[in-house]
Design an enzyme around this catalytic site. Sequence first.
Site, PDB file in Angstrom:
ATOM      1  N   ASP A  35       0.875  -1.170   0.000  1.00 32.09           N
ATOM      2  CA  ASP A  35       0.000   0.000   0.000  1.00 32.09           C
ATOM      3  C   ASP A  35       0.909   1.217   0.000  1.00 32.09           C
ATOM      4  OD1 ASP A  35      -1.753   2.075   0.454  1.00 32.09           O
ATOM      5  OD2 ASP A  35      -2.262   1.488   2.506  1.00 32.09           O
ATOM      6  N   LYS A  98       3.049  11.264  -3.605  1.00 36.40           N
ATOM      7  CA  LYS A  98       1.904  10.664  -4.295  1.00 36.40           C
ATOM      8  C   LYS A  98       0.996  11.736  -4.893  1.00 36.40           C
ATOM      9  CE  LYS A  98      -1.632   7.120  -3.405  1.00 36.40           C
ATOM     10  NZ  LYS A  98      -2.110   6.160  -2.381  1.00 36.40           N
ATOM     11  N   GLU A 203      -7.245   0.745  -4.516  1.00 36.12           N
ATOM     12  CA  GLU A 203      -7.201   0.637  -3.056  1.00 36.12           C
ATOM     13  C   GLU A 203      -8.513   0.128  -2.451  1.00 36.12           C
ATOM     14  OE1 GLU A 203      -5.814   4.486  -1.890  1.00 36.12           O
ATOM     15  OE2 GLU A 203      -3.775   4.103  -2.602  1.00 36.12           O
ATOM     16  N   ASP A 229     -13.094   4.552   1.668  1.00 36.30           N
ATOM     17  CA  ASP A 229     -11.651   4.590   1.904  1.00 36.30           C
ATOM     18  C   ASP A 229     -11.167   6.039   1.906  1.00 36.30           C
ATOM     19  OD1 ASP A 229      -8.922   4.289   1.997  1.00 36.30           O
ATOM     20  OD2 ASP A 229      -8.737   3.192   0.108  1.00 36.30           O
TER      21      ASP A 229
END
Length: 638
Positions: A35, A98, A203, A229
């Site tokens: 992850d 990211k 994800e 999420d």
Amino acid sequence: MTDIELELGSKFGVHFWTESLRMAGKSEDFSIGIDLGTTYSCVAVWMEHHNRIEIITNDQGNRITPSCVAFSDSEHLVGDAAKNQEALNATNSIFDAKRLIGRTFSDTSVQRDMRLWPFKVIADANDKPMIVVEYKGEEKKLAAEEISSMILVKMREIAEAFLGSAVRNAVVTVPAYFNDSQRQATKDAGVIAGLNVMRVINEPTAAALAYGLHHKAATVSEENILIFDLGGGTFDVSVLNIKEGIFEVKATAGHTHLGGEDFDNRMVDHFVKEFRKKHKKDISGNPKALRRLRTACERAKRNLSARSETDIVIDCLFDGTDFRTAITRARFEELNIDLFRKCLELVERCLKDAKMNKSSIDRVVVVGGSTRIPKVQQLLQDLFNGKELYKRINQDEAVAYGAAVQAAILDEKVRNLTLLDVAPLSLGVEVVGGIMSVVIPRNTRIPTRMEKQFTTSYDNQVTVKFDVYEGEGTQIEDNNCLGKFELRGIPPAPMEVPQFNVCFEIDRNGILNVSAEDKRTGQKSAITITNNRGRLPKEDIKRMVESAEMYKAEDEKHMRKIEAKNALQNYVYKMRETAKEKNGSKLSKADQKKIENAADGIDQWLDKIQLAQVFEYQFEDKMYELKTLHTSILTKIN
């Protein structure tokens, strides 16, 4: 087996097993799940011997690792070591990579974030954002892919240390709403890190696999679940149908720039204004002060999940001025309520796309660290008419857990689970008038292949240009351009007479290939979307792979230097201890003085030198001198 034995097995059995493999000289091919998060990353592996997923702890004993990389005059640090020194080295401590990966410098979200980052970001000739750092006294420009690759290397090393064998294969997760550029850039980061990225998986889909394995959903008849999420930098929501081990994504929605970092930013902005109002000083241009304030805001946010009020105390925040204040949970919620509500809007959109109503959802599963915020949980529960939220899987670890499940599926170590995912964004080409003609609608199951017919827009047209876009806007200016290609050699003909088949094909990673064919002549042209805006050219990837090897070699060299220095210091300590033990009649005062002088000389030399300016052999030379002196003295009294 008793419950106690099961618990002991989960804590110690895997370690005993991997140790026995090492002792026996055996090795096993392991594929890990990573992850790669905005703020924290996590790695997991399927342990076939125990028939379970293991979340792997790092060298600090933590199950999650900060997605932070720092550079200094002597080394580069990743993870906890980087985060622990970021307040002292703010401009060279990189986080949020990211949020840059696969984006352009001119992107509005990049421009907005730059105002709050302590490190410097510039544009290269292709409008690609480059992070500027000072490393070993030199200025270096690094792409977000390079920073992400360093984090991936760290996760691989954590896994290798635990498993006792080299790891090559990995499944890496991305937000469901990552576009094609961001997915490809994530794969590039894996290549630079020396990983074979077997699959890029969304994800929330990974979290659904974690839920399925945890809840034994593979054995129940049928269930509709919604994965909510909300992480550090991104938000995703997916609706899945689980039936007899088949995980089918019905719809997905999300935002690649919505998460805990944004909640922190609201608090930082709030306190910058408060500091300016109280002390008539502006800290917005001071990277070190901003970094310390952000760290305090992160801590306050976590505290407010358990308390109704928390204090913020930062000594000498700026220009010798202390900052002491407090924030209530109600004030924090007020600062961020529009962001919380945006999450709910995306949930409703996802349900609409899945053609389901709220009553059709059997479970609402929450993952991601930001779902611990009480207001987020309350609003979500209210949306589903008081339905209890499923919080029994660890919010921080669920995505890595699911990625490891997917890796085990690909390795055929798990055979009773099947994953069917969807394309998160519509894909199409530009037609006359700047309109996007959709070929693959969003939420189409992948892998998929779809075709659509197009024609010429004027008489005797011999070349047709295809501009490929993704997004939900009708006008192409509202969407993201993925790439361009041409079909040449078309025989002259009146407008709208030639017919072209345009084929869009999405693979299991959600990565796109486009081709066009003239139906009359069979003339073909194609493009694999591999080098569009925000992507890295192959030569840059090759250079970055070489740089990664250089960093690894330099790190190993630095560690040998540290070990040599530590060995020298330890020998000095032992020499002094030996002198005390041999004191009195056994050791003359002259020899005692020689030992003390030699030890003091080494201490002074170590205080004076800078580690970066000293070679490993210099420590070894000093060690040789000490050992020679010490041995000659001890020989006289033995």
